[in-house]
Design an enzyme around this catalytic site. Structure first.
Site, PDB file in Angstrom:
ATOM      1  NE  ARG A 192       3.353  36.249  28.923  1.00  0.00           N
ATOM      2  CZ  ARG A 192       4.586  36.109  28.449  1.00  0.00           C
ATOM      3  NH1 ARG A 192       5.633  36.353  29.192  1.00  0.00           N
ATOM      4  NH2 ARG A 192       4.776  35.689  27.206  1.00  0.00           N
ATOM      5  CB  THR A 193       5.511  43.718  32.080  1.00  0.00           C
ATOM      6  OG1 THR A 193       4.352  44.246  32.682  1.00  0.00           O
ATOM      7  CG2 THR A 193       6.533  44.821  31.903  1.00  0.00           C
ATOM      8  CG  LEU A 194       6.492  41.201  26.550  1.00  0.00           C
ATOM      9  CD1 LEU A 194       6.167  41.136  25.071  1.00  0.00           C
ATOM     10  CD2 LEU A 194       6.845  39.824  27.064  1.00  0.00           C
TER      11      LEU A 194
ATOM     12  CG  ASN B  50       2.205  40.405  33.847  1.00  0.00           C
ATOM     13  OD1 ASN B  50       2.850  41.300  33.294  1.00  0.00           O
ATOM     14  ND2 ASN B  50       0.901  40.495  34.064  1.00  0.00           N
TER      15      ASN B  50
END
Lengths: 280, 245
Positions: free
Chosen positions: B22-24, B126
């Protein structure tokens, strides 16, 4: 067509390269009551004959709205037609949701044709027994397509399917070259006249036919009985009033048709009993 | 900034893998995009910088690309996510062309498609870490819209992303009007970009102005703006702010 040893399975070819089950499915379309479609550059009219099981029942719904800009008329197994209409509505609304833009009718018919083709190549399926006249608008104008149980589709200026559609087709063949530039009203009139051809003698009443219109700036909708009756009245006078009169060219035609009707209808009635109840 | 969702099925080993997908937070980012509708279509300005945190690491990144025949897409935010979006759109445009049927995706369709994609990713926690600007012309109609990383989407006559929202939009609100000529449009965009250059630390002095009209897309060669640093206020910047901090 006669029974033969290659017609049991849709996945069996005949030695002459035919798939008989698919052809039998196309026969089912010919048994249904007539559906007619015609288009001009800006409008598409779909019309059909309302056939009811008996005098007691209501008539089958044969024209469906798929979206504001697409309508479909069916002939053949109406249950199959209903399922395919639901599929078309689903495709149209999904496209609309993702792109906020109407699904081009040309793309919809390809999806439909591909869906029909699948059923001609699976041993556990059967072809859809319904022919669909799909009318709609897209960027390039008004279109009318015919989708066949075989998975083929064709574009038409005007077409008729179902029983006694040949009479309508003959009428349309004489007139189709002018349809492109027809006004909306003329197009509707031609559609109703084509329906009359399929009735072959029976008096045309607004209760016998359903007509729908869609066009540039005009979302798909059905014409109400009153409007249809008004159009009918422009070319057909009530037969009882005209019984004693002679010498008026237009009415002469209607008279002759009425005179022929009793003989026709006797023969027509016997023929109808061969039609399976599920096909309308 | 971290985005975490509690996954309570007890299997930390399995979840770790999915979490790392996931894009954090964003890593390489582009700064503002400013775009306006003008007489013949849409003008879009962006600089060519890609920041890696506070380092101005990349100085030749094109953040505005043509999509199909009728649209222009500009992005601020994570550059790799922008590249992924370009891949999605490439596929979309390819399939649209393969139909070969006289119908084509216009800017409105592309904008709505992107809105769906961005919103869907946001729902899965995400996100594609971008704010996108979509401009285009089809059948004589100009279109300009924006989608954020959480799927907020709208159309307007002038849009800006990132710092542009705070620094450029007030200028546009005052000075934009319908039917700007090409020269006036470029002047207006340059005015906004100059302010951004002075005040946004992630902006660099190398910009491109892209134009889309009914005829097609043109992207200018990169060029620089003239800047003036001799304002009195720049000589002694803290003059008005005495104090221990």
């Amino acid at each position: 067509m006669f029974r033969n040893q290659y017609d049991t399975d849709v996945t069996t070819w005949s030695p002459t390269g035919r798939l008989f089950q698919v052809e039998y499915a196309m026969e089912a379309v010919k048994q249904g009551s007539a559906a007619i479609g015609l288009r001009s550059r800006s409008h598409v009219v779909l019309a059909c004959v309302n056939k009811a099981q008996s005098e007691l029942s209501s008539h089958q719904k044969k024209i469906f709205k798929v979206d504001d800009h697409i309508g479909v008329a069916i002939a053949g197994l109406t249950a199959d037609g209903r399922v395919l209409s639901r599929y078309m509505r689903s495709e149209a609304i999904n496209h609309s949701f993702t792109y906020e833009s109407p699904l081009p009718v040309g793309r919809l018919v390809v999806h439909l044709a591909d869906k029909a083709q699948v059923c001609t190549q699976r041993s556990w399926k059967r072809p859809y027994g319904v022919g669909l006249l799909v009318g709609g608008l897209d960027e390039s104008g008004a279109h009318l397509y015919y989708n066949c149980p075989s998975g083929n589709y064709f574009e038409y200026q005007a077409f008729a399917i179902g029983s006694r559609s040949q009479a309508a087709k003959t009428y349309l063949e004489r007139r189709f070259e002018s349809f492109g530039d027809s006004s909306r009203e003329d197009l509707i009139k031609d559609a109703i006249l084509a329906v009359r051809e399929t009735l072959q003698g029976e008096t045309l009443k607004s209760s016998l036919c359903t007509v729908s219109v869609l066009g540039v700036g005009e979302p798909f909708h059905f014409l109400d009985q009153e409007t249809i009756q008004k159009v009918i009245d422009t070319f057909e006078k009530v037969p009882e009033d005209e019984a004693g009169e002679a010498g008026e060219a237009g009415e002469g035609e209607a008279e002759a048709a009425v005179a022929a009707a009793p003989a026709e209808q006797g023969g027509g009635g016997a023929g109808d009993q061969d039609v399976a109840p599920m096909e309308m | 900034m971290t985005f975490t969702i509690p996954i309570d099925n007890g299997d930390a080993l399995k979840n770790a893998e999915t979490d790392s997908q996931r894009t954090l937070y964003p890593y390489v980012t582009g700064t503002s995009i400013v775009a306006i509708k003008y007489k013949d279509g849409v003008l879009m300005a962006s600089d060519m910088g890609g920041s890696y945190g506070s380092t101005l690491r990349y100085k030749n990144i094109e953040r505005v690309k043509a999509i199909g025949k009728h649209s222009l897409l500009g992005a601020s935010g994570e550059i790799s996510d922008f590249q992924e979006i370009l891949r999605y759109l490439d596929e979309l445009v390819l399939n649209d062309n393969m139909w070969d049927d006289g119908n084509s995706l216009g800017p409105k369709e592309v904008h709505n498609y992107l809105t769906r994609v961005m919103y869907n990713r946001r729902n899965k926690f995400n996100p594609l870490w971008n704010t996108l600007v979509l401009g285009g012309v089809k059948n004589g109609q100009s279109y300009l819209g924006m989608v954020s990383m959480i799927g907020v989407s709208f159309e307007d006559n002038h849009v800006a992303t990132g710092f542009g929202n705070h620094l450029a939009r007030p200028i546009l609100r005052d000075e934009w009007h319908a039917d700007l000529s090409f020269e006036d449009g470029v002047k207006l965009l340059e005015k906004c970009m100059r302010v951004l250059l002075y005040r946004d630390r992630s902006a660099i002095n190398k910009l491109q102005i892209s134009k889309i009209t009914e005829e097609g897309v043109t992207v200018s060669q990169p060029y620089s703006l003239k800047t003036f640093w001799e304002f009195q206020a720049f000589h002694n910047p803290t003059a008005g702010a005495q104090g221990s901090w």
